[in-house]
Design an enzyme around this catalytic site. Structure first.
Site, mmCIF file in Angstrom:
data_model
loop_
_atom_site.group_PDB
_atom_site.id
_atom_site.type_symbol
_atom_site.label_atom_id
_atom_site.label_comp_id
_atom_site.label_asym_id
_atom_site.label_seq_id
_atom_site.Cartn_x
_atom_site.Cartn_y
_atom_site.Cartn_z
ATOM 1 N N HIS A 56 35.271 50.108 44.589
ATOM 2 C CA HIS A 56 35.317 50.385 46.020
ATOM 3 C C HIS A 56 36.545 49.746 46.656
ATOM 4 C CE1 HIS A 56 33.072 50.063 50.142
ATOM 5 N NE2 HIS A 56 33.807 51.152 50.071
ATOM 6 N N HIS A 98 41.281 51.801 55.109
ATOM 7 C CA HIS A 98 39.874 52.048 55.393
ATOM 8 C C HIS A 98 39.579 52.150 56.882
ATOM 9 C CE1 HIS A 98 35.672 50.923 56.248
ATOM 10 N NE2 HIS A 98 35.419 51.699 55.210
#
Length: 294
Positions: A56, A98
């Protein structure tokens, strides 16, 4: 997505060799990777395979998330699959970031003090290149930059890694789906090898996933979230994966997903995220969850 620790039994590591572990990592014994801990001890039977692990934002426990340093940290720890987030600058460059703002993971507030709230789409690529995307994580990462998608793809290819690419907040970037497809094509990521085993494109936006499938039907796609069961059949026409938060799963929902086949004729897969601490990867796979994004 939140980060948690996942325990993967050593006996299940062999299952990951083509998807998430290199042979060198397997030979080295127990290994910590990002938010995933490879360790002994299992709750499912010894014959149960382990769920596939996707890094991730890269090895975000060991390097600043979504940077080339995080890609390399994942590579050093034997993880082949890496997840990232793609957005667009003011002048149309695709970058890996992100948050939709720059404050948390760069020094944008210091370099551009009058530009709050420091939205990604309000900065040019040249301005973005001035930012330090590493110091917030640790002094040794000072000077790490926000990578362009092109830079990111080159590094993955150099390392022999694979990509779970999330198109982030597409409503803020009209047409980004086609732009991502063009970038993937120009960097060689739509050839047979990449399409068959090295690339998945996902998004929380169902419309975005459908658009990507229409543009490049050969590419595997995933919908983030846990759609209502009655919507799954329609989504299976253009999505190969349904990737929900772990806490949103139920046996009934998983069974409904696995009864369906995606656009490439294979059963729909489930890659879960926000996995609880100390969850065992064999137990995850035994529930019918093929992968975890950690």
């Amino acid at each position: 997505m939140l980060r948690r620790s996942l325990r993967i039994p050593a006996a299940g590591v062999a299952y990951l060799v083509t998807a998430a572990m290199s042979s060198s990592a397997m030979a080295s014994g127990p290994e910590e990777y990002a938010d995933v801990t490879v360790s002994s001890g299992a709750r499912a039977g010894p014959g149960t395979p382990a769920a596939m692990v996707i890094a991730h934002r890269g090895a975000s426990r060991y390097a600043p998330e979504n940077t080339l340093a995080a890609v390399d940290a994942a590579h050093r720890r034997g993880l082949i699959w890496v997840e990232n987030d793609v957005q667009r600058t003011k002048d149309g460059r695709l970058v890996v970031m992100h948050d939709t703002t720059l404050e948390r993971t760069t020094d944008a507030a210091k370099v551009f003090p009058g530009r709050a709230p420091w939205r990604v789409g309000d900065f040019t690529a040249a301005e973005m290149a001035r930012l330090d995307a590493g110091s917030w994580f640790g002094k040794r990462f000072a000077g790490e930059r926000v990578p362009t998608l092109a830079d990111y793809l080159r590094r993955l290819d150099r390392n022999g890694q694979r990509l779970l690419l999330e198109i982030k907040s597409p409503k803020d970037y009209p047409g980004i789906e086609a732009q991502v497809v063009r970038e993937l094509r120009s960097r060689g990521w739509l050839d047979r090898d990449h399409v068959r085993s090295r690339l998945v494109v996902q998004s929380f936006s169902v419309a975005t996933v459908k658009t990507v499938h229409e543009l490049v039907p050969q590419v595997r796609t995933g919908i983030l979230g846990a759609p209502d069961v009655h919507k799954l059949a329609a989504y299976a026409r253009f999505a190969d994966q349904i990737n929900p938060r772990m806490s949103a799963l139920s046996s009934r929902w998983l069974a409904a997903v696995h009864r369906l086949r995606g656009p490439h004729g294979r059963p729909l897969q489930v890659y879960a995220w926000d996995v609880a601490k100390n969850t065992n990867a064999r137990s995850v796979r035994a529930r019918g969850i093929e992968g975890v994004i950690e």
